[in-house]
Design a protein around this motif. Structure first.
Motif, PDB file in Angstrom:
ATOM      1  N   ARG A  92       1.277   0.438 -32.533  1.00 12.18           N
ATOM      2  CA  ARG A  92       1.581  -0.288 -33.859  1.00 12.18           C
ATOM      3  C   ARG A  92       3.007   0.510 -34.132  1.00 12.18           C
ATOM      4  N   ASP A  93       3.876  -0.234 -34.701  1.00 16.64           N
ATOM      5  CA  ASP A  93       5.178   0.020 -35.161  1.00 16.64           C
ATOM      6  C   ASP A  93       6.020   0.862 -34.528  1.00 16.64           C
ATOM      7  N   GLY A  94       6.117   0.493 -33.183  1.00 20.92           N
ATOM      8  CA  GLY A  94       7.046   1.262 -32.216  1.00 20.92           C
ATOM      9  C   GLY A  94       6.335   2.472 -31.797  1.00 20.92           C
ATOM     10  N   THR A  95       5.066   2.935 -32.111  1.00 24.86           N
ATOM     11  CA  THR A  95       4.511   3.940 -31.153  1.00 24.86           C
ATOM     12  C   THR A  95       3.331   3.293 -30.452  1.00 24.86           C
ATOM     13  N   ALA A  96       2.450   4.424 -29.954  1.00 30.68           N
ATOM     14  CA  ALA A  96       1.513   4.181 -29.046  1.00 30.68           C
ATOM     15  C   ALA A  96       0.607   5.277 -28.786  1.00 30.68           C
ATOM     16  N   GLU A  97      -0.621   4.899 -28.741  1.00 34.00           N
ATOM     17  CA  GLU A  97      -1.467   6.138 -28.426  1.00 34.00           C
ATOM     18  C   GLU A  97      -2.449   5.751 -27.223  1.00 34.00           C
ATOM     19  N   VAL A  98      -2.088   6.433 -26.137  1.00 31.36           N
ATOM     20  CA  VAL A  98      -3.112   5.990 -24.955  1.00 31.36           C
ATOM     21  C   VAL A  98      -4.002   7.082 -24.538  1.00 31.36           C
ATOM     22  N   THR A  99      -5.252   6.728 -24.575  1.00 31.22           N
ATOM     23  CA  THR A  99      -6.296   7.741 -24.122  1.00 31.22           C
ATOM     24  C   THR A  99      -7.042   7.319 -22.928  1.00 31.22           C
ATOM     25  N   ARG A 121       0.832  10.403 -26.661  1.00 30.65           N
ATOM     26  CA  ARG A 121       1.621   9.907 -27.681  1.00 30.65           C
ATOM     27  C   ARG A 121       2.925   9.055 -27.059  1.00 30.65           C
ATOM     28  N   LEU A 122       3.301   7.870 -27.402  1.00 29.24           N
ATOM     29  CA  LEU A 122       4.475   7.334 -26.901  1.00 29.24           C
ATOM     30  C   LEU A 122       5.321   6.672 -28.209  1.00 29.24           C
ATOM     31  N   ARG A 123       6.625   6.604 -27.812  1.00 29.00           N
ATOM     32  CA  ARG A 123       7.580   5.741 -28.599  1.00 29.00           C
ATOM     33  C   ARG A 123       8.270   4.778 -27.914  1.00 29.00           C
ATOM     34  N   ALA A 124       8.730   3.659 -28.634  1.00 21.19           N
ATOM     35  CA  ALA A 124       9.269   2.701 -27.722  1.00 21.19           C
ATOM     36  C   ALA A 124      11.043   3.022 -28.116  1.00 21.19           C
ATOM     37  N   GLU A 125      11.425   2.915 -26.970  1.00 18.07           N
ATOM     38  CA  GLU A 125      13.021   2.788 -26.988  1.00 18.07           C
ATOM     39  C   GLU A 125      13.613   1.905 -26.190  1.00 18.07           C
ATOM     40  N   GLN A 132       5.927  11.129 -25.780  1.00 16.74           N
ATOM     41  CA  GLN A 132       6.318  12.276 -27.081  1.00 16.74           C
ATOM     42  C   GLN A 132       5.465  13.458 -26.921  1.00 16.74           C
ATOM     43  N   ARG A 133       6.059  14.344 -27.515  1.00 19.61           N
ATOM     44  CA  ARG A 133       5.379  15.759 -27.817  1.00 19.61           C
ATOM     45  C   ARG A 133       4.986  16.387 -26.474  1.00 19.61           C
ATOM     46  N   ASP A 134       4.585  17.629 -26.353  1.00 21.76           N
ATOM     47  CA  ASP A 134       4.011  18.042 -25.226  1.00 21.76           C
ATOM     48  C   ASP A 134       2.506  17.662 -24.899  1.00 21.76           C
ATOM     49  N   SER A 135       2.234  16.883 -23.858  1.00 17.92           N
ATOM     50  CA  SER A 135       0.852  16.328 -23.748  1.00 17.92           C
ATOM     51  C   SER A 135       0.539  16.794 -22.265  1.00 17.92           C
ATOM     52  N   TRP A 136      -0.798  16.630 -21.918  1.00 12.96           N
ATOM     53  CA  TRP A 136      -1.329  16.700 -20.682  1.00 12.96           C
ATOM     54  C   TRP A 136      -0.536  16.018 -19.677  1.00 12.96           C
TER      55      TRP A 136
END
Length: 142
Positions: A92-99, A121-125, A132-136
């Motif tokens: 949504r709105d240029g961001t994504a959460e992938v589980t 968490r990701l962002r569109a570019e 984005q962020r520090d994730s696994w």
């Protein structure tokens, strides 16, 4: 006469155990489908694959530059093998959460693996997605 039903039952049980073992082996060695790299799900798949294979240059290419990550990546835990399963993806709105569910193999045997759930968490570019962020499996580049 009672020995015959016991023998039949033993043979049936052995066949069931053998089929279960074959099914488990096939499921564990099945290759996941390649996802579209232009999607958040495909980006996560490529990012995790690069990290697990030790291709730090490629992995850093999927990370948001604001994280400050550079190759080589800092010492991080890399499992001997892992199976990644897509659980959910919300965009949504240029961001994504992938589980994803991650099943890590730490050695041989039936009990040499464990699972955990991670959300990236990701962002569109432009025409791609960036983690984005520090994730696994990279919690910090600093």
């Amino acid at each position: 006469m009672k020995e015959r039903p016991n023998l039949v039952l033993a043979v049936v049980a052995a066949v069931v155990v053998l089929l279960a073992a074959v099914a488990a082996f096939l499921a564990a060695n099945r290759q996941p489908p390649d996802l579209d790299p232009s999607t958040p799900e495909g980006t996560v798949q490529l990012f995790v694959r690069a990290v697990l294979e030790g291709d730090d240059e490629e992995a850093v290419g999927y990370l948001d530059p604001s994280l400050g990550c550079r190759a080589p990546l800092p010492d991080l835990y890399r499992p001997q093998g892992a199976t990644i399963t897509l659980v959910d993806s919300v965009t949504r709105d240029g961001t994504a959460e992938v589980t994803i569910d991650v099943t890590e193999q730490a050695g041989g045997g039936l009990f040499g693996s464990w699972s955990h759930r991670e959300t990236l968490r990701l962002r569109a570019e432009a025409d791609r997605w960036l983690v984005q962020r520090d994730s696994w499996p990279i919690y910090s580049c600093r």
